[in-house]
Design an enzyme around this catalytic site. Sequence first.
Site, PDB file in Angstrom:
ATOM      1  N   ILE A 118      57.202  19.925 -26.940  1.00 21.72           N
ATOM      2  CA  ILE A 118      57.880  19.298 -25.801  1.00 21.72           C
ATOM      3  C   ILE A 118      57.505  20.041 -24.526  1.00 21.72           C
ATOM      4  O   ILE A 118      57.231  21.236 -24.544  1.00 21.72           O
ATOM      5  CB  ILE A 118      59.421  19.290 -26.035  1.00 21.72           C
ATOM      6  CG1 ILE A 118      60.148  18.387 -25.042  1.00 21.72           C
ATOM      7  CG2 ILE A 118      59.984  20.700 -26.036  1.00 21.72           C
ATOM      8  CD1 ILE A 118      61.603  18.111 -25.415  1.00 21.72           C
ATOM      9  N   CYS A 119      57.463  19.301 -23.418  1.00 21.50           N
ATOM     10  CA  CYS A 119      57.271  19.903 -22.092  1.00 21.50           C
ATOM     11  C   CYS A 119      58.127  19.102 -21.123  1.00 21.50           C
ATOM     12  O   CYS A 119      59.086  18.464 -21.530  1.00 21.50           O
ATOM     13  CB  CYS A 119      55.787  19.907 -21.700  1.00 21.50           C
ATOM     14  SG  CYS A 119      55.078  18.274 -21.416  1.00 21.50           S
ATOM     15  N   HIS A 120      57.787  19.098 -19.869  1.00 25.70           N
ATOM     16  CA  HIS A 120      58.592  18.392 -18.875  1.00 25.70           C
ATOM     17  C   HIS A 120      58.529  16.882 -19.069  1.00 25.70           C
ATOM     18  O   HIS A 120      59.551  16.214 -19.137  1.00 25.70           O
ATOM     19  CB  HIS A 120      58.134  18.775 -17.467  1.00 25.70           C
ATOM     20  CG  HIS A 120      58.915  18.133 -16.371  1.00 25.70           C
ATOM     21  ND1 HIS A 120      60.229  18.436 -16.130  1.00 25.70           N
ATOM     22  CD2 HIS A 120      58.574  17.194 -15.457  1.00 25.70           C
ATOM     23  CE1 HIS A 120      60.663  17.706 -15.109  1.00 25.70           C
ATOM     24  NE2 HIS A 120      59.666  16.953 -14.688  1.00 25.70           N
ATOM     25  N   GLY A 125      55.429  15.364 -20.935  1.00 21.67           N
ATOM     26  CA  GLY A 125      54.541  15.025 -22.042  1.00 21.67           C
ATOM     27  C   GLY A 125      53.099  15.449 -21.870  1.00 21.67           C
ATOM     28  O   GLY A 125      52.358  15.534 -22.847  1.00 21.67           O
ATOM     29  N   THR A 144      61.365  16.957 -21.794  1.00 22.79           N
ATOM     30  CA  THR A 144      62.740  17.400 -21.535  1.00 22.79           C
ATOM     31  C   THR A 144      63.475  16.450 -20.599  1.00 22.79           C
ATOM     32  O   THR A 144      64.696  16.358 -20.669  1.00 22.79           O
ATOM     33  CB  THR A 144      62.768  18.827 -20.955  1.00 22.79           C
ATOM     34  OG1 THR A 144      61.951  18.887 -19.797  1.00 22.79           O
ATOM     35  CG2 THR A 144      62.302  19.854 -21.967  1.00 22.79           C
TER      36      THR A 144
END
Length: 181
Positions: free
Chosen positions: A65-67, A69, A94
């Site tokens: 996961i990141c901000h 994608g 997120t």
Amino acid sequence: MNVISLAELRARMSGGLNPVLLDVRTPGEFARMHAAGARSMPLDQLNAASVAAECRSSDGHIYVICHSGTRASMACRQLLDAGIPDVSVVEGGTQAWESAGLPVVRSSSGVISLERQVRIAAGSLVLLGCVLAWLAAPQFILLSAFVGAGLAFAGITDICGMAILLGKLPWNSRGGDSARC
């Protein structure tokens, strides 16, 4: 590359899965807000061997996961290239996690998101180039053109050089008390 929707991940969680989320954002972004239970492994420090050994969920899968994608997709590609097959990008990152009402951990850290830092820096450099071109020498307009070209490149390729540089600054490198793989 596998992408898992939040609905599917939520269904797996309802079925007893306790997913290990590998958050590949900068330590500063992670400290500011992250999905509950996520572990921090910034993209520029990604270590496939450590991830494979320590960051698997109970179903043997690695959820990245990141901000939004983009960095998660880059991390998945690196892990797949390193021979780790059971890797999925959490769709929407997120942002979507928080919007879906899933649990998050927040800090009162003063670090602003990397995306906002890029907008502030790019806007400031464009403005500086224009002012210097007007007041000092017309050649300074090249600074604004360079930043504009960088933004266009980032939009086309989804790779932002300014974000990479800003991510290495001290306030983005401090992670506080974050869980690590």
